[in-house]
Design a protein around this motif. Structure first.
Motif, PDB file in Angstrom:
ATOM      1  N   LEU A  91       3.729   3.087   0.392  1.00  0.00           N
ATOM      2  CA  LEU A  91       3.075   4.526   0.696  1.00  0.00           C
ATOM      3  C   LEU A  91       4.801   5.341   0.136  1.00  0.00           C
ATOM      4  O   LEU A  91       5.493   4.801   0.019  1.00  0.00           O
ATOM      5  CB  LEU A  91       2.754   4.792   1.771  1.00  0.00           C
ATOM      6  CG  LEU A  91       1.858   4.006   2.347  1.00  0.00           C
ATOM      7  CD1 LEU A  91       1.803   4.149   3.721  1.00  0.00           C
ATOM      8  CD2 LEU A  91       0.497   4.276   1.704  1.00  0.00           C
ATOM      9  N   ARG A  92       4.472   6.714  -0.035  1.00  0.00           N
ATOM     10  CA  ARG A  92       5.496   7.369  -0.417  1.00  0.00           C
ATOM     11  C   ARG A  92       6.316   7.373   0.654  1.00  0.00           C
ATOM     12  O   ARG A  92       6.167   7.870   1.702  1.00  0.00           O
ATOM     13  CB  ARG A  92       5.210   8.785  -0.787  1.00  0.00           C
ATOM     14  CG  ARG A  92       6.315   9.622  -1.312  1.00  0.00           C
ATOM     15  CD  ARG A  92       5.654  10.932  -1.798  1.00  0.00           C
ATOM     16  NE  ARG A  92       5.333  11.658  -0.652  1.00  0.00           N
ATOM     17  CZ  ARG A  92       4.401  12.647  -0.924  1.00  0.00           C
ATOM     18  NH1 ARG A  92       4.333  13.355  -1.823  1.00  0.00           N
ATOM     19  NH2 ARG A  92       3.786  13.185   0.275  1.00  0.00           N
ATOM     20  N   GLY A  93       7.570   6.641   0.869  1.00  0.00           N
ATOM     21  CA  GLY A  93       8.855   6.620   1.536  1.00  0.00           C
ATOM     22  C   GLY A  93       8.561   5.726   2.724  1.00  0.00           C
ATOM     23  O   GLY A  93       9.271   5.618   3.569  1.00  0.00           O
ATOM     24  N   ASN A  94       7.468   4.780   2.607  1.00  0.00           N
ATOM     25  CA  ASN A  94       7.230   3.946   3.678  1.00  0.00           C
ATOM     26  C   ASN A  94       6.353   2.513   3.274  1.00  0.00           C
ATOM     27  O   ASN A  94       5.968   2.834   2.088  1.00  0.00           O
ATOM     28  CB  ASN A  94       6.341   4.410   4.898  1.00  0.00           C
ATOM     29  CG  ASN A  94       6.428   3.843   6.124  1.00  0.00           C
ATOM     30  OD1 ASN A  94       7.100   2.738   6.296  1.00  0.00           O
ATOM     31  ND2 ASN A  94       5.536   4.289   6.975  1.00  0.00           N
ATOM     32  N   VAL A  95       6.768   1.591   3.766  1.00  0.00           N
ATOM     33  CA  VAL A  95       6.115   0.281   3.415  1.00  0.00           C
ATOM     34  C   VAL A  95       5.395  -0.233   4.618  1.00  0.00           C
ATOM     35  O   VAL A  95       6.172  -0.370   5.710  1.00  0.00           O
ATOM     36  CB  VAL A  95       7.049  -0.775   2.718  1.00  0.00           C
ATOM     37  CG1 VAL A  95       6.396  -2.141   2.390  1.00  0.00           C
ATOM     38  CG2 VAL A  95       7.808  -0.115   1.340  1.00  0.00           C
ATOM     39  N   ILE A  96       4.319  -0.559   4.521  1.00  0.00           N
ATOM     40  CA  ILE A  96       3.330  -1.237   5.942  1.00  0.00           C
ATOM     41  C   ILE A  96       3.274  -2.605   5.443  1.00  0.00           C
ATOM     42  O   ILE A  96       2.499  -3.055   4.674  1.00  0.00           O
ATOM     43  CB  ILE A  96       2.036  -0.280   5.880  1.00  0.00           C
ATOM     44  CG1 ILE A  96       2.338   0.987   6.299  1.00  0.00           C
ATOM     45  CG2 ILE A  96       1.261  -1.172   7.079  1.00  0.00           C
ATOM     46  CD1 ILE A  96       1.114   1.939   6.616  1.00  0.00           C
ATOM     47  N   HIS A  97       3.731  -3.361   6.435  1.00  0.00           N
ATOM     48  CA  HIS A  97       3.609  -4.950   6.170  1.00  0.00           C
ATOM     49  C   HIS A  97       2.657  -5.534   7.376  1.00  0.00           C
ATOM     50  O   HIS A  97       3.020  -5.360   8.581  1.00  0.00           O
ATOM     51  CB  HIS A  97       4.774  -5.549   6.281  1.00  0.00           C
ATOM     52  CG  HIS A  97       4.855  -7.081   6.331  1.00  0.00           C
ATOM     53  ND1 HIS A  97       4.407  -7.727   4.815  1.00  0.00           N
ATOM     54  CD2 HIS A  97       4.848  -8.096   7.216  1.00  0.00           C
ATOM     55  CE1 HIS A  97       4.465  -9.038   4.992  1.00  0.00           C
ATOM     56  NE2 HIS A  97       4.619  -9.206   6.488  1.00  0.00           N
ATOM     57  N   VAL A  98       1.792  -6.143   7.001  1.00  0.00           N
ATOM     58  CA  VAL A  98       0.713  -6.822   7.997  1.00  0.00           C
ATOM     59  C   VAL A  98       0.266  -8.159   7.447  1.00  0.00           C
ATOM     60  O   VAL A  98       0.426  -8.342   6.336  1.00  0.00           O
ATOM     61  CB  VAL A  98      -0.509  -5.840   7.987  1.00  0.00           C
ATOM     62  CG1 VAL A  98      -1.473  -6.511   9.100  1.00  0.00           C
ATOM     63  CG2 VAL A  98      -0.333  -4.418   8.557  1.00  0.00           C
TER      64      VAL A  98
END
Length: 115
Positions: free
Chosen positions: A61-68
């Protein structure tokens, strides 16, 4: 939005690819500011009797990474739990962004009350 689906020690069939794409539509429906999605599906073999299917995703995402990531006996079950976890995290991120954007308006003094 770029979508990359890869398999480690696993052959990606068109059915698996379509299943993942259909499940990811739920994420895009909730939050459409996604830059890049990388899905990795694989088989983990700690021992022969303990075969586990692994599904993980990196959502940029803009300014963030989500790892699952998620593990299950069945690959489709691993994908389902992965999407559920990802959906919760995306909704949490979305509310955090919305609350942060409107925070200044909540704390501004009321102009009509002072007049």
């Amino acid at each position: 939005m770029n979508l990359t689906i890869s398999g480690h020690h696993l052959e990606l069939t068109p059915a698996i690819r379509d299943y993942v794409e259909n499940k990811l539509e739920r994420i895009i429906r909730h939050f459409d500011h996604v830059i890049d999605i990388a899905v990795i599906l694989g088989v983990e073999k700690p021992s022969e009797k303990d075969k586990r299917q692994r599904a993980e995703v990196n959502l940029r995402l803009r300014g963030n990474v989500i790892h699952v990531e998620s593990f299950a006996e069945d690959l489709y079950a691993a994908i389902d739990t992965l999407i559920d976890k990802l959906d919760r995290q995306v909704l949490k991120y979305k509310t955090k962004i919305q609350d942060h954007q409107h925070e200044t308006f909540k704390r501004m003094p009321d102009v009509s009350a002072s007049a």
